[in-house]
Structure formats: structure tokens, C-alpha cells
Scaffold this active site. Structure first.
Site, PDB file in Angstrom:
ATOM      1  CB  ILE A 110      14.580  32.695 -14.005  1.00  0.00           C
ATOM      2  CG1 ILE A 110      15.281  32.193 -15.285  1.00  0.00           C
ATOM      3  CG2 ILE A 110      14.533  34.220 -13.968  1.00  0.00           C
ATOM      4  CD1 ILE A 110      14.530  32.459 -16.589  1.00  0.00           C
ATOM      5  CG  ASP A 155       8.119  26.743  -7.096  1.00  0.00           C
ATOM      6  OD1 ASP A 155       8.911  27.425  -7.757  1.00  0.00           O
ATOM      7  OD2 ASP A 155       7.780  25.574  -7.422  1.00  0.00           O
ATOM      8  CG  ASP A 205      -1.493  25.249  -8.672  1.00  0.00           C
ATOM      9  OD1 ASP A 205      -1.176  26.160  -9.472  1.00  0.00           O
ATOM     10  OD2 ASP A 205      -1.997  24.172  -9.035  1.00  0.00           O
ATOM     11  CE1 TYR A 260       6.524  28.887 -21.711  1.00  0.00           C
ATOM     12  CE2 TYR A 260       7.446  29.741 -23.744  1.00  0.00           C
ATOM     13  CZ  TYR A 260       7.448  29.680 -22.368  1.00  0.00           C
ATOM     14  OH  TYR A 260       8.368  30.415 -21.654  1.00  0.00           O
ATOM     15  CB  ILE A 263      23.085  25.472 -22.772  1.00  0.00           C
ATOM     16  CG1 ILE A 263      23.370  26.578 -23.800  1.00  0.00           C
ATOM     17  CG2 ILE A 263      24.197  25.396 -21.735  1.00  0.00           C
ATOM     18  CD1 ILE A 263      23.693  27.945 -23.236  1.00  0.00           C
TER      19      ILE A 263
END
Ligand code: NAD
Length: 308
Positions: free
Chosen positions: A22, A40, A60, A147, A191
Site C-alpha cells: 500500500i 522502510d 526501522d 495485531y 486473494i
């Protein structure tokens, strides 16, 4: 994807997790008109996803120095970096909390210092097992995984920072995302799993009776929601990002088999313990307050999934 309409220009933009699925699409949409930095650690992202013209800082978000230096002079931050696997969060709740909740709180502190606007990736996982569908934002939140708790914590801090410190913040509760660059592999979403099975000619395995329903939202629409969130006056809130439509999982298997031109049989296997039966976004608040409405129908979006 690069030509999504927006009026964000001449800004210093930070996208955490911008080498991922994303985040890289958010960076794509903004890189032509803005100075885009990606933070990232490449744990699941890929440097090849970072668009040309953006600066990749490999670091990080839980590291104060990495995060604070990437945040320097930021005008707007899209915070996508996270432990994204629900099953990994069950194995590693402390790490999950550190990455998803603690680092978001620290990032909000950085944003206060930099006077930056913050849009964070929250999740429909904050709701846990829905008591009813469609799910509005004020539906009870009872996450069923570390999560979900970590995302809810981050989502609540975002609200509180707008209230306490007047920081312009928005949390976006994504439903099931799909589209180009969506990751495959062990933790992949349904998916990707079906596409891999269909392309390999293996049985497409539907957990349980296949009557579960999900609200799949294309990444292009998720980017649009983020761009709206980056300019809206209706800050300090969490908004659902879904289509308001659903598909049954057994229908999805059929759609993917057809799209992949595959002869794979569709096979029902054991249900997954704790699987959510129905999930569907109530999109009223996003439409009325954020000015966001999903535009990509599943039939049009599926061909953009890797492999189809
Ligand atoms: P992704 O794995 O493709 O992207 C996450 C990125 O964050 C990766 O590039 C990874 O390398 C990076 N990252 C992970 N930990 C990091 C750390 N400690 N420091 C720096 N970078 C780190 O996943 P995605 O699907 O693009 O998810 C983006 C965000 O959207 C996440 O916050 C996720 O929780 C949220 N979300 C995704 C979905 C979905 O269906 N994909 C649904 C709801 C919410």
C-alpha cells in the site's frame, strides 16, 4: 495509478512502509509533485517498489534515530509500516505492539515537534467479530489478535493527539486490500492464495463452507482515501476504508478460477478457528465527512492482481 487527482504539492512527504504494497502506491501518487521520503526496513517490502524520484531510507520505525531523522521537516506522514501478519502477531505479541503501537505513538510525538499532519493505516481488525454488518466506526471494538489490539491502540492515540495537542491526524481502517504488488507467500491474504493455487493448477482451498463474506477494497481506492485524509478538515477521527459491498469466499474462488483461466477444482477444507463470518464496511462517515467513496469494483480490480 500515478494520475490520481489530488491537490498535495510542494510538500515534504514521509511514507513509512513505502517499499510495501500500500505504501508504495501512496508514494507513486505523490512523487511527481512532492519531495517523497520512504522509511522502510525492507522486512517484507522491496526496494524495487519505491518509485523513482523518492528517497529510500532503509531504517526501522521503532528506532528513535531512524524515525526522527526521516521525520525531519516532514509536512505530512503516511504511516504504513507495521507487523501486518495476524498469525505472526499471535506468535510475537510484544514485537507486534512495539512496531504497531509504540512506534506509532513515538511517531506522533515526532509529528508534534515537526508540526506534521499524520495519516495512519488502521484496520478493520479493530472490530474483532462484528456484532452486525455493515460495520460503522462506532461499532464495538474487541480485537481478537495482538495485531488488532496494536492497531486499535495506534488508532486511539491518533484521535487523542488531535484532541489534546491539536495535531491534524486521521486513522484509516482498511478492510481487505488487494491490487498490484500485493504480497504472496506464507501470510498472504485469501486473494493471493487463490491466485497462486489457480495458476499452479492446485485445488483452490476454501475454508469452511465458503459462505464467509469480505469487503475487498482496491489499493487505488485506499490511496484515494489517504489523499483525502491528508487534506481534510475532519481530522481526529477514524474512517472505514471499504467498498460497502461484499463477496462470498466461494464466489471469490470461482471468480479467480475464471480470471486465471484455470481448471483447478474448488475444494472445501476445514474452517479456520476464530474466522470472522461476515465483514463489511459502513461507508457513510467516509463519504460524508472525508469525501471518500470507493470506485473500483471487484470485477475490474481483480485483473490487476499479480498473476491474473
Ligand atoms: P506490506 O507488508 O506490503 O507493507 C508494510 C511495509 O512496512 C513493508 O514494506 C515492510 O518492509 C515495512 N515494515 C515493517 N516493519 C517495519 C519497521 N519496523 N520499520 C520500517 N518498516 C517496516 O503490507 P501492506 O498490506 O502494504 O500494509 C500497509 C499497512 O496497512 C499496514 O499498517 C497494515 O497493517 C495495514 N493494513 C493492511 C491491510 C491489507 O489488507 N493489506 C488491511 C488493513 C490494514
Amino acid at each position: 495509478m500515478n494520475d490520481i487527482d489530488h491537490d498535495i504539492a510542494g510538500q515534504n512527504v514521509l511514507v513509512t512502509g513505502g517499499a510495501g504494497f500500500i505504501g508504495s502506491h501512496i508514494a507513486d501518487a505523490l512523487v511527481a509533485d512532492n519531495d517523497v521520503t520512504v522509511l522502510d526496513d525492507l522486512s517484507s517490502g522491496d526496494r524495487a517498489n519505491v518509485p523513482e524520484g523518492a528517497t529510500l531510507r532503509v531504517g526501522d520505525v521503532t528506532d528513535d534515530a531512524d524515525r526522527a531523522s526521516a521525520m525531519a521537516d516532514a509536512d505530512v506522514v503516511f504511516h504504513e509500516a507495521a507487523v501486518v501478519s495476524v498469525s505472526h502477531s499471535v506468535d510475537a505479541p510484544v514485537e507486534t505492539n512495539r512496531t504497531n503501537a509504540d512506534a506509532t505513538l513515538a511517531l506522533l510525538e515526532d509529528a508534534r515537534r515537526e508540526d506534521a499532519r499524520v495519516v495512519i493505516a488502521s484496520s478493520a481488525a479493530v472490530y474483532g467479530h462484528p456484532e452486525y454488518v455493515p460495520i460503522p466506526e462506532d461499532h464495538p471494538t474487541e480485537p481478537t489478535s495482538p495485531y488488532g489490539i496494536s492497531k486499535l491502540t495506534a488508532d486511539q492515540y491518533v484521535r487523542l493527539y488531535a484532541e489534546l495537542y491539536d495535531l491534524p491526524t486521521v486513522a484509516l481502517r482498511y478492510f481487505n486490500a488487494y491490487g498490484p504488488r500485493q504480497a504472496g507467500g506464507d501470510y498472504s491474504a485469501v486473494i493471493s492464495t487463490f491466485v497462486e493455487q489457480a495458476l499452479a493448477g492446485d485445488p483452490i482451498t476454501v475454508n469452511g463452507d465458503g459462505g464467509q463474506t469480505r469487503d475487498f477494497v482496491h489499493v487505488e481506492d485506499i490511496v484515494r482515501a489517504n489523499l483525502r485524509a491528508a487534506t481534510t478538515d475532519a481530522v481526529g477521527e477514524a474512517y472505514n476504508v471499504g467498498t460497502g459491498d461484499t463477496v462470498r469466499i466461494d464466489e471469490l474462488a470461482e471468480l479467480i478460477r475464471t480470471a486465471a483461466d484455470s481448471d483447478s477444482p474448488i475444494r472445501n477444507v476445514d474452517g479456520r478457528p476464530g474466522d470472522i463470518r461476515h465483514s463489511r464496511a459502513d461507508t457513510t462517515a467516509a463519504r460524508e465527512r472525508l469525501g471518500f467513496e470507493a470506485t473500483v469494483a471487484l470485477g475490474d480490480g481483480l485483473p490487476t492482481v499479480p498473476g491474473l
